[in-house]
Write a protein that holds these residues in place. Structure first.
Motif, mmCIF file in Angstrom:
data_model
loop_
_atom_site.group_PDB
_atom_site.id
_atom_site.type_symbol
_atom_site.label_atom_id
_atom_site.label_comp_id
_atom_site.label_asym_id
_atom_site.label_seq_id
_atom_site.Cartn_x
_atom_site.Cartn_y
_atom_site.Cartn_z
ATOM 1 N N ILE A 196 0.859 -1.191 0.000
ATOM 2 C CA ILE A 196 0.000 0.000 0.000
ATOM 3 C C ILE A 196 0.892 1.236 0.000
ATOM 4 C CG2 ILE A 196 -1.676 1.300 1.395
ATOM 5 C CD1 ILE A 196 -2.718 -1.468 2.361
ATOM 6 N N ALA A 197 0.724 2.082 -1.008
ATOM 7 C CA ALA A 197 1.545 3.296 -1.120
ATOM 8 C C ALA A 197 0.873 4.446 -0.387
ATOM 9 C CB ALA A 197 1.736 3.653 -2.593
ATOM 10 N N CYS A 198 1.683 5.217 0.330
ATOM 11 C CA CYS A 198 1.145 6.350 1.103
ATOM 12 C C CYS A 198 2.131 7.511 1.067
ATOM 13 C CB CYS A 198 0.861 5.917 2.539
ATOM 14 S SG CYS A 198 2.313 5.406 3.478
ATOM 15 N N PHE A 199 1.610 8.695 1.347
ATOM 16 C CA PHE A 199 2.461 9.893 1.372
ATOM 17 C C PHE A 199 3.173 10.053 2.722
ATOM 18 C CE2 PHE A 199 -0.746 11.168 -1.877
ATOM 19 C CZ PHE A 199 0.130 11.327 -2.933
ATOM 20 N N ASP A 200 2.558 9.535 3.787
ATOM 21 C CA ASP A 200 3.082 9.762 5.140
ATOM 22 C C ASP A 200 3.028 8.441 5.897
ATOM 23 O OD1 ASP A 200 3.330 10.346 7.897
ATOM 24 O OD2 ASP A 200 2.549 12.374 7.603
ATOM 25 N N LEU A 201 4.176 7.768 5.996
ATOM 26 C CA LEU A 201 4.202 6.431 6.592
ATOM 27 C C LEU A 201 3.757 6.460 8.046
ATOM 28 C CD1 LEU A 201 4.895 3.435 6.204
ATOM 29 C CD2 LEU A 201 7.229 3.968 6.922
ATOM 30 N N ASP A 202 4.240 7.417 8.817
ATOM 31 C CA ASP A 202 3.902 7.442 10.243
ATOM 32 C C ASP A 202 2.397 7.597 10.445
ATOM 33 O OD1 ASP A 202 6.596 7.227 10.710
ATOM 34 O OD2 ASP A 202 6.894 9.362 11.063
ATOM 35 N N ARG A 203 1.789 8.469 9.658
ATOM 36 C CA ARG A 203 0.345 8.682 9.782
ATOM 37 C C ARG A 203 -0.428 7.427 9.375
ATOM 38 N NH1 ARG A 203 -1.920 13.317 6.076
ATOM 39 N NH2 ARG A 203 -1.761 11.588 4.602
#
Lengths: 143, 143
Positions: free
Chosen positions: A10-17
């Protein structure tokens, strides 16, 4: 032979969030995290379940570390979402060769290093009904 | 509690051709097929592996049966590819209520009937990092 769903990428802009979303919403915890400079990603593996072949199924959360990474380009085009799926096998080399012989494009000449020291390759999504498909052999195991 | 990756839902224009791709390329066989008129899909479930909670993980191949189905609209916009992911739980009602209470939109007021008589609901992809997410309780089982 492919014996499990190894992970969903799953690709995301903000890993921590995104890690926090999966923890707070479902209770999924980070099993492993790493940076893969070759792939240009920072990632977290959330283990969801064990599998009948002795392996496990994970969610792999991916944040690009540089703008020229394939995941960064994919995010710019598609936005956040499911980037790829991965099947586990004891023999990524043999399976990749068999699949290539059937006319499906395999993206690497030789498997590369993936999460947790695994050996991985990818199949071209245009040959797989729009699904970027990864094959994985876990490190130091027969699964 | 979500205890497994139940399935990956893959949308396609031609179910028979896609089933044949997965059989010929990977050796995956059809475990179950059905038409779900409410969802407007014809589908094939390919069982990939057993899971540690007593359930299993599948690929769910989906072809729309009518142009106004959500899968038909999704295909028209996105082309073929991964449409949704699904987590298995023994208690879809309780988990959906818990997740709704956290502010994530649950798309159905009550679970509906999914593959193989399961009870399912969906979470809004805009609340889940772009991932259309399904929760599933299998029929006649505790998983």
């Amino acid at each position: 032979m492919l014996t499990r769903i190894d992970h969903i990428g799953i690709a995301c802009f903000d890993l921590d969030r995104t890690v926090e979303f999966y923890r707070a919403t479902y209770g999924f915890e980070v099993f492993h995290s790493e940076v893969n400079e070759e792939q240009g990603v920072r990632e977290a593996m959330l283990k969801i379940n064990d599998t009948g072949d002795g392996g496990a199924s994970y969610l792999q959360l991916l944040e690009p570390t540089r703008e020229d990474s394939t995941v960064a380009k994919w995010l710019a085009k598609n936005g956040e979402g499911v980037h790829h799926i991965a099947f586990g096998t004891a023999d990524v080399d043999g399976d990749a060769a068999d699949i290539r012989a059937k006319g499906v494009r395999v993206l690497y000449d030789e498997p590369r290093i993936g999460s947790m020291g695994s050996r991985i390759t990818f199949l071209h999504p245009k040959d797989c009904g729009g699904v970027l498909t990864e094959l994985v052999t876990s490190a130091g195991t027969e699964h």
